[in-house]
Design a protein around this motif. Structure first.
Motif, PDB file in Angstrom:
ATOM      1  N   ARG B  10       0.828  -1.207   0.000  1.00  0.00           N
ATOM      2  CA  ARG B  10       0.000   0.000   0.000  1.00  0.00           C
ATOM      3  C   ARG B  10       0.864   1.260   0.000  1.00  0.00           C
ATOM      4  O   ARG B  10       0.629   2.193  -0.764  1.00  0.00           O
ATOM      5  N   THR B  11       1.881   1.246   0.870  1.00  0.00           N
ATOM      6  CA  THR B  11       2.772   2.404   0.934  1.00  0.00           C
ATOM      7  C   THR B  11       3.452   2.637  -0.409  1.00  0.00           C
ATOM      8  O   THR B  11       3.527   3.767  -0.904  1.00  0.00           O
ATOM      9  N   ALA B  12       3.924   1.520  -0.986  1.00  0.00           N
ATOM     10  CA  ALA B  12       4.611   1.646  -2.276  1.00  0.00           C
ATOM     11  C   ALA B  12       3.656   2.193  -3.319  1.00  0.00           C
ATOM     12  O   ALA B  12       4.018   3.056  -4.131  1.00  0.00           O
ATOM     13  N   TYR B  13       2.412   1.694  -3.298  1.00  0.00           N
ATOM     14  CA  TYR B  13       1.448   2.159  -4.295  1.00  0.00           C
ATOM     15  C   TYR B  13       1.218   3.659  -4.169  1.00  0.00           C
ATOM     16  O   TYR B  13       1.222   4.394  -5.160  1.00  0.00           O
ATOM     17  N   VAL B  14       1.030   4.107  -2.921  1.00  0.00           N
ATOM     18  CA  VAL B  14       0.742   5.539  -2.717  1.00  0.00           C
ATOM     19  C   VAL B  14       1.906   6.389  -3.198  1.00  0.00           C
ATOM     20  O   VAL B  14       1.730   7.394  -3.892  1.00  0.00           O
ATOM     21  N   LEU B  15       3.116   5.952  -2.861  1.00  0.00           N
ATOM     22  CA  LEU B  15       4.301   6.705  -3.267  1.00  0.00           C
ATOM     23  C   LEU B  15       4.408   6.763  -4.792  1.00  0.00           C
ATOM     24  O   LEU B  15       4.598   7.838  -5.389  1.00  0.00           O
ATOM     25  N   VAL B  16       4.256   5.584  -5.419  1.00  0.00           N
ATOM     26  CA  VAL B  16       4.365   5.532  -6.879  1.00  0.00           C
ATOM     27  C   VAL B  16       3.250   6.340  -7.522  1.00  0.00           C
ATOM     28  O   VAL B  16       3.472   7.081  -8.493  1.00  0.00           O
ATOM     29  N   ALA B  17       2.036   6.224  -6.952  1.00  0.00           N
ATOM     30  CA  ALA B  17       0.902   6.945  -7.536  1.00  0.00           C
ATOM     31  C   ALA B  17       1.120   8.448  -7.443  1.00  0.00           C
ATOM     32  O   ALA B  17       0.852   9.188  -8.397  1.00  0.00           O
ATOM     33  N   ALA B  18       1.628   8.898  -6.294  1.00  0.00           N
ATOM     34  CA  ALA B  18       1.849  10.331  -6.125  1.00  0.00           C
ATOM     35  C   ALA B  18       2.902  10.832  -7.110  1.00  0.00           C
ATOM     36  O   ALA B  18       2.722  11.863  -7.770  1.00  0.00           O
ATOM     37  N   LEU B  19       4.002  10.078  -7.235  1.00  0.00           N
ATOM     38  CA  LEU B  19       5.057  10.485  -8.168  1.00  0.00           C
ATOM     39  C   LEU B  19       4.552  10.431  -9.606  1.00  0.00           C
ATOM     40  O   LEU B  19       4.846  11.304 -10.414  1.00  0.00           O
ATOM     41  N   PHE B  20       3.773   9.396  -9.877  1.00  0.00           N
ATOM     42  CA  PHE B  20       3.268   9.183 -11.221  1.00  0.00           C
ATOM     43  C   PHE B  20       2.385  10.349 -11.652  1.00  0.00           C
ATOM     44  O   PHE B  20       2.540  10.901 -12.732  1.00  0.00           O
ATOM     45  N   SER B  21       1.443  10.726 -10.751  1.00  0.00           N
ATOM     46  CA  SER B  21       0.515  11.770 -11.184  1.00  0.00           C
ATOM     47  C   SER B  21       1.152  13.149 -11.136  1.00  0.00           C
ATOM     48  O   SER B  21       0.684  14.066 -11.787  1.00  0.00           O
ATOM     49  N   ALA B  22       2.236  13.302 -10.361  1.00  0.00           N
ATOM     50  CA  ALA B  22       2.872  14.626 -10.314  1.00  0.00           C
ATOM     51  C   ALA B  22       3.924  14.786 -11.390  1.00  0.00           C
ATOM     52  O   ALA B  22       4.122  15.873 -11.908  1.00  0.00           O
ATOM     53  N   THR B  23       4.607  13.700 -11.724  1.00  0.00           N
ATOM     54  CA  THR B  23       5.769  13.812 -12.608  1.00  0.00           C
ATOM     55  C   THR B  23       5.545  13.200 -13.975  1.00  0.00           C
ATOM     56  O   THR B  23       5.746  13.846 -14.998  1.00  0.00           O
ATOM     57  N   LEU B  24       5.114  11.932 -13.970  1.00  0.00           N
ATOM     58  CA  LEU B  24       5.176  11.176 -15.219  1.00  0.00           C
ATOM     59  C   LEU B  24       4.015  11.509 -16.153  1.00  0.00           C
ATOM     60  O   LEU B  24       4.230  11.733 -17.344  1.00  0.00           O
TER      61      LEU B  24
END
Lengths: 277, 166
Positions: B10-24
């Motif tokens: 869950r933690t990994a998902y949130v981190l990746v999701a946040a980076l994904f929607s902000a950066t990628l």
């Protein structure tokens, strides 16, 4: 985790968040610290993710941006130099001592007219009641001086009256802003010329300043404007007219403050020869 | 408390999701108004299985992660609080007895609505004007992505819990 403990944790964390929110809104430095931590921890990941390449294209683009800003700055300076050259080459400033200045602020007065602020002040040699000219003609006179700035009452402001000579004959008159009770409607931005002597101005006559003692507040011979219309004859002794100012007060940028020259040397007497030249 | 596989995921998902929607996603050419709120999808997936308190807690923590991903939000802490309320609302949709497939998307819609209202309110307070169309588009894209992702999340969560990994 027990439901009760979880609820307590939620309350604690939410309170902490709220406290941080208030601290941030109040401008405390702690909030900035948290912000920096976010950038510090996750910024590198973002850079890697976005694949920011430190390659040639990147460098070229950066160079491009730098050169563009350089060109814009140079163009601005060139433009300024051109305008200053125009001002110095203008017949309005020939032979006069002047302080170049730039308009840095302008205020429209609720009573009509406007005043502008120049970026030159008493340290630059500007004195109160000096004439301010642009390449086209008279702008106004300095009313307030601070060490580094000065305020100028622009021609056409309420209460600004300039003594003038009109046309080739040099008829005396005054130029002021159109008063509210003026009998004749005048276009916006134009001035009212009233003659002192009983004479009639002609459309196209150039209006120049009469000049004051010690060139304060107005130096002699500065172009004020051109007569564009003469009021109809209603039996008054002296006719009034509409004058279009020589200077576009909406677009003044580089101006010159004339330094009044006080005469120190007495005039030499001359003898009339009786022979016309 | 021992970290479980589910917690780590869950933690990994949130981190990746946040980076994904902000950066990628912006880098890939997705217009900002179409970027879905991926973090909220993850929060709702947890909340709808575990209830309002857990949802609120997950929302608060995930909101902080999303907030701290640069560009860091301003004012600091507003987004986590809004996300907390979103998670709480999503958790209200928990029904252990029912296995309806529509409940998770409905919870996401409600949570996204809460987040939308929170953002609009703060925008009104801060700037005096709102981009209503853009916000509604963002809500629509979030729900659309959620409809695709939520069943998978819920199934994964259940499977991990069944194997004592969550």
């Amino acid at each position: 985790m027990q439901p009760y403990a979880r609820r307590r944790l939620l309350v604690v964390l939410a309170s902490l968040t709220l406290a941080l929110l208030v601290a941030d809104l109040a401008g405390w430095a702690a909030a900035d610290g948290v912000r920096r931590v976010g950038g510090l921890a996750l910024g590198p990941v973002q850079r890697a993710l976005s694949g920011a390449p430190r390659d040639e294209i990147d460098a070229v683009e950066r160079e491009n941006v730098r050169l563009r800003s350089l060109v814009a700055e140079q163009e601005r300076q060139l433009d300024e130099a051109r305008r200053l050259g125009e001002l110095l080459g203008s017949d309005q400033t020939t032979g006069r001592t002047l302080v170049p200045a730039r308009v840095v602020a302008t205020v429209l007065s609720p009573l009509g007219g406007r005043s502008v602020t120049l970026d030159a002040g008493s340290r630059d040699g500007v004195r109160a009641d000096s004439s301010v000219v642009s390449a086209d003609g008279l702008v106004g006179r300095v009313v307030t001086v601070t060490p580094w700035t000065s305020d100028v009452q622009v021609l056409g402001s309420t209460g600004s009256v300039v003594a003038v000579r009109v046309g080739p004959t040099g008829t005396l008159g005054t130029v002021s802003s159109p008063a509210p009770g003026d009998s004749q409607p005048r276009p916006r931005g134009s001035l009212r010329l009233s003659l002192i002597a009983p004479a009639t101005p002609v459309v196209g006559d150039v209006v120049r300043t009469l000049g004051s003692v010690n060139e304060t507040p107005y130096a002699a011979g500065l172009r004020v404007g051109t007569v564009t219309a003469v009021d109809p004859d209603r039996g008054q002794v002296a006719r009034a007219a509409t004058v279009r100012p020589a200077v576009d007060v909406d677009a003044i940028d580089i101006v010159a403050v004339l330094v009044p020259s006080t005469r120190a040397v007495p005039r030499t007497e001359s003898t009339a020869t009786g022979r016309a030249q | 408390m021992r970290p479980t596989l589910l917690g780590v995921l869950r933690t990994a998902y949130v981190l990746v999701a946040a980076l994904f929607s902000a950066t990628l996603l912006p880098r890939l050419g997705v217009a900002p108004r179409w970027v879905p709120d991926l973090v909220l999808v993850g929060v709702v997936a947890t909340a709808v299985l575990r209830g309002p308190v857990h949802g609120a807690l997950a929302g608060l923590l995930a909101g902080w992660v999303a907030e701290l991903v640069p560009p860091v939000g301003s004012p600091l802490g507003l987004a986590p609080l809004v996300m907390m309320v979103g998670g709480l609302v999503g958790g209200l949709f928990r029904r252990p007895a029912s296995r309806s497939r529509l409940r998770a998307p409905a919870a996401l819609l409600a949570a996204a609505g809460v987040v939308l209202v929170g953002r609009l309110a703060s925008a009104v307070l801060a700037e005096g004007s709102v981009d209503l169309g853009g916000s509604v588009m963002r809500l629509a894209s979030t729900v659309a992505v959620g409809v695709l992702l939520l069943p998978a999340f819920v199934a994964l969560d259940r499977a991990l819990v069944r194997r004592r990994l969550g």
